[in-house]
Design a protein around this motif. Structure first.
Motif, PDB file in Angstrom:
ATOM      1  N   PRO A 196       0.774  -1.201   0.016  1.00  0.00           N
ATOM      2  CA  PRO A 196       0.033  -0.071  -0.069  1.00  0.00           C
ATOM      3  C   PRO A 196       0.942   1.148  -0.194  1.00  0.00           C
ATOM      4  O   PRO A 196       1.953   1.150   0.265  1.00  0.00           O
ATOM      5  CB  PRO A 196      -0.766  -0.011   1.244  1.00  0.00           C
ATOM      6  CG  PRO A 196       0.015  -0.889   2.254  1.00  0.00           C
ATOM      7  CD  PRO A 196       0.801  -1.919   1.345  1.00  0.00           C
ATOM      8  N   CYS A 197       0.189   2.320  -0.465  1.00  0.00           N
ATOM      9  CA  CYS A 197       0.989   3.779  -0.423  1.00  0.00           C
ATOM     10  C   CYS A 197       0.142   4.507   0.628  1.00  0.00           C
ATOM     11  O   CYS A 197      -1.016   4.423   0.809  1.00  0.00           O
ATOM     12  CB  CYS A 197       0.870   4.429  -1.816  1.00  0.00           C
ATOM     13  SG  CYS A 197       1.817   3.389  -3.064  1.00  0.00           S
ATOM     14  N   GLY A 198       0.768   5.620   1.083  1.00  0.00           N
ATOM     15  CA  GLY A 198       0.128   6.370   1.974  1.00  0.00           C
ATOM     16  C   GLY A 198       1.091   7.515   2.454  1.00  0.00           C
ATOM     17  O   GLY A 198       2.264   7.537   2.174  1.00  0.00           O
ATOM     18  N   GLN A 199       0.785   8.239   3.326  1.00  0.00           N
ATOM     19  CA  GLN A 199       1.518   9.347   3.866  1.00  0.00           C
ATOM     20  C   GLN A 199       2.409   8.699   5.042  1.00  0.00           C
ATOM     21  O   GLN A 199       1.915   7.907   5.912  1.00  0.00           O
ATOM     22  CB  GLN A 199       0.619  10.266   4.624  1.00  0.00           C
ATOM     23  CG  GLN A 199       0.081  11.213   3.585  1.00  0.00           C
ATOM     24  CD  GLN A 199      -0.351  12.620   4.284  1.00  0.00           C
ATOM     25  OE1 GLN A 199       0.212  13.087   5.261  1.00  0.00           O
ATOM     26  NE2 GLN A 199      -1.536  13.282   3.544  1.00  0.00           N
ATOM     27  N   ARG A 200       3.864   9.264   5.103  1.00  0.00           N
ATOM     28  CA  ARG A 200       4.662   8.584   6.118  1.00  0.00           C
ATOM     29  C   ARG A 200       5.431   9.667   6.732  1.00  0.00           C
ATOM     30  O   ARG A 200       5.818  10.708   5.942  1.00  0.00           O
ATOM     31  CB  ARG A 200       5.598   7.635   5.609  1.00  0.00           C
ATOM     32  CG  ARG A 200       4.871   6.604   4.696  1.00  0.00           C
ATOM     33  CD  ARG A 200       6.054   5.287   4.339  1.00  0.00           C
ATOM     34  NE  ARG A 200       7.180   6.163   3.865  1.00  0.00           N
ATOM     35  CZ  ARG A 200       7.553   6.381   2.596  1.00  0.00           C
ATOM     36  NH1 ARG A 200       6.551   6.241   1.702  1.00  0.00           N
ATOM     37  NH2 ARG A 200       8.489   6.852   2.192  1.00  0.00           N
ATOM     38  N   LYS A 201       5.660   9.811   8.005  1.00  0.00           N
ATOM     39  CA  LYS A 201       6.453  10.810   8.647  1.00  0.00           C
ATOM     40  C   LYS A 201       7.225  10.175   9.695  1.00  0.00           C
ATOM     41  O   LYS A 201       6.649   9.764  10.770  1.00  0.00           O
ATOM     42  CB  LYS A 201       5.570  11.905   9.261  1.00  0.00           C
ATOM     43  CG  LYS A 201       6.457  13.019   9.934  1.00  0.00           C
ATOM     44  CD  LYS A 201       5.570  14.270  10.238  1.00  0.00           C
ATOM     45  CE  LYS A 201       6.301  15.463  10.683  1.00  0.00           C
ATOM     46  NZ  LYS A 201       7.103  14.896  11.899  1.00  0.00           N
TER      47      LYS A 201
END
Length: 432
Positions: A196-201
């Motif tokens: 999956p793709c998404g926001q990461r921080k």
């Protein structure tokens, strides 16, 4: 001769079926005769197991089958007019909705077919080798809820993410913590899992970035499948567990930990969990687990009255986690702090209704030892300690990795039965 079971598929009061009721709520099969099916007696799929699934022969319509040894029994051609509606369906939902008396009756009928030598000539033509059939999603999922019921898992995660605080949050020992998942992405074993793709921080980043998850993980769990519905506003007590739960499935709740870590405050898991949850093709009926019930490890403080249990409320189920052909962990379900009847009671205590096909999962199963941890997050202790996979090392899942979860439990025949395995291979993220 085995007589066709007479089913009343409308409303029936639960608990009236004949036979001895066990702790799990089923009818004891301890005195069942041996099966006449070749190579099935003494196997993990003997007549004390008999899991249900949905199958098709190449190019034909799907139907309900029961696994016996390394074969599938096609039930529809053998069923009378009263039984056929629930076994000639394209999913297990009609049988599940029929209720506990019907579950016991169909199981007794199938057991008779497979143990009465006089039925052999009639039944044998409808036994199909596993290799000749395709297995499908066994039931239509209504709602999906995932719990967080392992003390060892919750303690490990707390220690990893909050090293300067108490591992458990104040509510954890008072109620089974859970979240509402996404039923539409529950998939059968063998379905590929796209990264999956998404926001990461990370803490070192000034701002979030978007891209494929770099910390893809597994969660070795056990899933419980609801058959009989309940009315909105009603509460299902712990003693009502066997009246509503049809059976269990193996379950892998794939998790994108980096996406989850950034998004979950303040409302909990979302995109880091909702992309895929894999379940086994086979649903093991609750009656097959009569010999697996065991005491919970102990609960302190004592739960509130609606969560109180009397007698064995845990399950002695062994899980094996295999990565790329190598066994990397063996989580014991018997170590779980909260039992499944307590999960169901808490799920409905506010009046939330149950629907046929509801699925609730245990959360990650982990034991006290390192090789009993049911997630790679724990096995690598927050991605800092790679673990061995043959001659390689891993912290998180890489593209092409294949995970297989296997489950066994004590059977009523004295040996061990196998629950359906759960497999999935990681495919690369797709272009955005």
């Amino acid at each position: 001769m085995v007589h066709v079971v007479r089913l009343v598929l409308g409303d029936r009061a639960p608990g009236r079926a004949g036979g001895h009721r066990t702790a799990g709520g089923g009818v004891s099969t301890a005195e069942t005769r041996p099966t006449w099916v070749a190579r099935a007696a003494g196997s993990p799929y003997d007549v004390d197991n008999l899991p249900y699934g949905v199958f098709s022969r190449r190019g034909e319509q799907t139907g309900v089958g029961v696994r016996i040894g390394d074969q599938v029994l096609d039930l529809a051609p053998l069923a009378g007019l009263d039984v056929r509606p629930v076994v000639a369906a394209t999913s297990l939902n009609p049988l599940m909705a029929a209720g506990r008396d019907a579950w016991d009756a169909v199981r007794a009928w199938v057991t008779g077919l497979l143990t009465d030598e006089s039925e052999r000539a009639r039944v044998e033509p409808h036994l199909l080798p596993l290799g000749d059939v395709d297995l499908h999603m066994p039931f239509a999922v209504a709602d999906y809820v995932d719990f967080y019921a392992s003390l060892d898992h919750a303690s490990n995660v707390g220690a990893i993410f909050r090293p300067d605080q108490a591992p458990l949050l104040p509510n954890w020992r008072h109620l089974p913590v859970g979240y509402h998942g996404r039923s539409g992405t529950v998939v059968p074993s063998g379905t590929p899992v796209v990264r999956p793709c998404g926001q990461r921080k990370t803490p070192a980043d000034e701002a979030p970035v978007f891209g494929p998850s770099a910390r893809l993980d597994i969660e070795a769990e056990l899933g419980f499948v609801v058959g009989a519905a309940s009315a909105q506003g009603d509460h299902v007590p712990v003693r009502g567990f066997a009246d509503h739960v049809f059976g269990v499935v193996g379950l892998n709740d794939w998790s994108a930990r980096d996406i989850q870590a950034w998004e979950y405050v303040p409302l909990g898991p979302f995109l880091g969990k909702s992309f895929a949850t894999s379940i086994s093709h086979w649903v093991t009926p609750l009656q097959a687990l009569d010999a697996a019930w065991t005491d919970l490890p102990g609960q302190d403080p004592a739960p509130l009255p609606y969560l109180a249990v009397d007698g064995p409320a845990g399950l002695d189920i062994a899980i094996e986690v295999e990565l790329n052909g190598q066994v990397v962990a063996r989580p014991p379900y018997s170590s779980m702090y909260w039992g499944p009847a307590q999960m169901l009671a808490h799920l409905t205590v506010n009046g939330a209704s149950l629907r046929t096909g509801d699925l609730f999962a245990s959360g990650t199963v982990s034991g006290p030892e390192r090789d009993q941890r049911g997630s790679f997050l724990e096995m690598s202790w927050g991605w800092k300690e790679p673990f061995a996979v043959g001659d390689q090392e891993r912290t998180a899942l890489e593209d092409g990795d294949e995970v297989v979860l296997r489950y066994t439990a004590p059977g009523t025949g004295g040996g061990r039965i196998a629950l359906g395995e759960v497999a999935g291979r990681i495919e690369p993220a797709r272009p955005q």
